[in-house]
Write a protein that holds these residues in place. Structure first.
Motif, PDB file in Angstrom:
ATOM      1  N   ARG A  25     -16.616  23.966  13.303  1.00  0.00           N
ATOM      2  CA  ARG A  25     -16.887  24.972  13.135  1.00  0.00           C
ATOM      3  C   ARG A  25     -17.451  25.911  14.239  1.00  0.00           C
ATOM      4  NH1 ARG A  25     -21.287  27.620  11.129  1.00  0.00           N
ATOM      5  NH2 ARG A  25     -21.881  26.181  11.181  1.00  0.00           N
ATOM      6  N   GLU A  26     -18.619  25.066  14.794  1.00  0.00           N
ATOM      7  CA  GLU A  26     -19.265  26.106  16.570  1.00  0.00           C
ATOM      8  C   GLU A  26     -18.760  25.647  17.730  1.00  0.00           C
ATOM      9  OE1 GLU A  26     -22.824  24.056  13.309  1.00  0.00           O
ATOM     10  OE2 GLU A  26     -20.021  23.211  14.754  1.00  0.00           O
ATOM     11  N   GLU A  27     -17.845  24.852  17.267  1.00  0.00           N
ATOM     12  CA  GLU A  27     -16.911  24.853  18.835  1.00  0.00           C
ATOM     13  C   GLU A  27     -15.676  26.224  18.953  1.00  0.00           C
ATOM     14  OE1 GLU A  27     -14.192  21.880  21.761  1.00  0.00           O
ATOM     15  OE2 GLU A  27     -15.000  21.339  19.582  1.00  0.00           O
ATOM     16  N   THR A  28     -14.780  26.373  17.319  1.00  0.00           N
ATOM     17  CA  THR A  28     -14.097  27.088  16.797  1.00  0.00           C
ATOM     18  C   THR A  28     -14.736  28.594  17.666  1.00  0.00           C
ATOM     19  OG1 THR A  28     -12.994  25.695  16.188  1.00  0.00           O
ATOM     20  CG2 THR A  28     -12.082  28.165  15.693  1.00  0.00           C
ATOM     21  N   GLN A  37       0.009  22.872  11.124  1.00  0.00           N
ATOM     22  CA  GLN A  37       0.243  23.962  10.559  1.00  0.00           C
ATOM     23  C   GLN A  37      -1.034  24.709  10.379  1.00  0.00           C
ATOM     24  OE1 GLN A  37       4.080  24.981   9.332  1.00  0.00           O
ATOM     25  NE2 GLN A  37       2.902  26.159  10.045  1.00  0.00           N
ATOM     26  N   LEU A  38      -0.347  25.916  11.501  1.00  0.00           N
ATOM     27  CA  LEU A  38      -1.658  26.744  11.147  1.00  0.00           C
ATOM     28  C   LEU A  38      -1.146  28.815  11.553  1.00  0.00           C
ATOM     29  CD1 LEU A  38      -2.715  27.292  14.268  1.00  0.00           C
ATOM     30  CD2 LEU A  38      -3.154  25.122  14.480  1.00  0.00           C
ATOM     31  N   ASN A  61      -2.167  33.153  21.005  1.00  0.00           N
ATOM     32  CA  ASN A  61      -1.047  31.881  21.286  1.00  0.00           C
ATOM     33  C   ASN A  61      -2.557  30.529  21.775  1.00  0.00           C
ATOM     34  OD1 ASN A  61       0.736  30.080  21.940  1.00  0.00           O
ATOM     35  ND2 ASN A  61       0.858  30.299  24.262  1.00  0.00           N
ATOM     36  N   ARG A  62      -3.468  31.580  23.107  1.00  0.00           N
ATOM     37  CA  ARG A  62      -4.539  30.521  23.714  1.00  0.00           C
ATOM     38  C   ARG A  62      -5.169  29.550  22.084  1.00  0.00           C
ATOM     39  NH1 ARG A  62      -4.260  33.927  27.583  1.00  0.00           N
ATOM     40  NH2 ARG A  62      -6.277  35.169  27.261  1.00  0.00           N
ATOM     41  N   LEU A  73      -6.299  25.439  18.216  1.00  0.00           N
ATOM     42  CA  LEU A  73      -6.465  24.595  17.238  1.00  0.00           C
ATOM     43  C   LEU A  73      -5.728  23.250  16.909  1.00  0.00           C
ATOM     44  CD1 LEU A  73      -7.590  27.641  14.941  1.00  0.00           C
ATOM     45  CD2 LEU A  73      -8.984  25.364  15.269  1.00  0.00           C
ATOM     46  N   MET A  74      -4.972  23.263  17.236  1.00  0.00           N
ATOM     47  CA  MET A  74      -3.447  22.627  17.571  1.00  0.00           C
ATOM     48  C   MET A  74      -3.994  21.327  18.483  1.00  0.00           C
ATOM     49  SD  MET A  74      -0.050  24.530  19.046  1.00  0.00           S
ATOM     50  CE  MET A  74       0.545  26.059  18.269  1.00  0.00           C
ATOM     51  N   ALA A  75      -5.390  21.598  19.582  1.00  0.00           N
ATOM     52  CA  ALA A  75      -5.403  20.360  20.468  1.00  0.00           C
ATOM     53  C   ALA A  75      -6.274  19.855  19.208  1.00  0.00           C
ATOM     54  CB  ALA A  75      -6.375  20.372  21.543  1.00  0.00           C
ATOM     55  N   LYS A  76      -6.864  20.741  18.214  1.00  0.00           N
ATOM     56  CA  LYS A  76      -8.064  19.294  17.491  1.00  0.00           C
ATOM     57  C   LYS A  76      -7.540  18.662  16.600  1.00  0.00           C
ATOM     58  CE  LYS A  76     -11.451  20.935  19.777  1.00  0.00           C
ATOM     59  NZ  LYS A  76     -11.971  20.048  20.367  1.00  0.00           N
TER      60      LYS A  76
END
Length: 266
Positions: free
Chosen positions: A233-236, A202-203, A189-190, A195-198
């Protein structure tokens, strides 16, 4: 819509299984229009459901003046569910809707209804079998509505959920056989909220290999944006590793609902 109105009117009173998703929001809105106070919303609060969904359900019911019952439900305590077998959805829905049916009877409500529609016939959905065994009614399905119909009609009714992304329960992120824990569900969930905050709507973040591998699914048109956004990419990778994933991957096929079912017949 005429068939839906007639069906709900015939039922007389209903408990609507309300997740705050596209389908159940539309169904609840119409049921409230047809039945008034005889349409009550039941929302499950469980480790499989993000708290934001429960909060959105409560906010919608407050706005519309609909009675809202939050049903605390420990999905992981259902025998067999934590092992995440292929019929996990059947076990979970049978237990959950059995409890909802009891609560509905205690309130004098004639039926429990859910937001299943014609598109739900196209995938492996063992939970549908549980609904059939328990006599749960699916008015949208019986009215012949597809997801596209529901979105279009929701837009006509001014419902903010008309273009809401589709999100199944958090357990659907785990490969069958991967053990389900409250900690693991929370990590997924986190990761998805990050990713939603980015800006991705739909993911999915799917989990494999003893919860060490995270496989991100984005819409195909979002994959290019993911790589083109400086530092994302690096942050994810750093974020998901901090959450406990050893490997972080991006699925090049992109988002598709029910992708964990693709290997069932292989």
């Amino acid at each position: 819509m005429e068939q839906l109105h007639a069906h709900l009117s015939h039922l007389g009173s209903v408990a609507v299984a309300f997740s705050s998703g596209v389908d159940s929001t539309f169904l609840l809105d119409v049921a409230h229009e047809v039945l008034g106070a005889k349409a009550v919303a039941f929302t499950a609060a469980s480790p499989f459901v993000p708290q934001r969904d429960v909060d959105e359900a409560a906010a919608f019911c407050r706005e519309k003046g609909i009675e809202h019952v939050v049903v605390p439900f420990d999905t992981l305590a259902i025998p067999g569910v934590a092992e995440n077998p292929k019929d996990r959805c059947y076990l979970c829905k049978h237990a959950l809707f059995s409890e909802m049916a009891e609560l509905a009877r205690a309130r004098g409500l004639a039926a429990v209804v859910d937001g299943s529609n014609l598109d739900d016939d196209g995938d492996y959905r063992p939970g549908r079998r549980a609904l059939g065994e328990l006599g749960i009614v699916s008015p949208l399905h019986e009215a012949g509505m597809t997801k596209a119909d529901i979105r279009a009609l929701s837009k006509e009714r001014g419902l903010m959920t008309w273009d809401k992304p589709s999100f199944a329960c958090l357990a659907s992120r785990f490969a069958y056989g991967e053990r389900l824990t409250e900690d693991g569900l929370g990590r997924v969930n986190r990761a998805e909220e990050f990713l939603m905050a980015k800006g991705f709507r739909q993911l999915r973040v799917r989990v494999h290999e003893d919860a060490t591998l995270a496989r991100i699914e984005l819409l195909p048109e979002d994959i290019g944006r993911f790589f083109a956004t400086a530092g994302l990419r690096e942050e994810t990778e750093q974020k998901l590793r901090a959450l406990g994933f050893r490997y972080v991957s991006l699925d090049l096929r992109g988002f598709r609902s029910g992708s964990m079912n693709e290997g069932l017949n292989s």
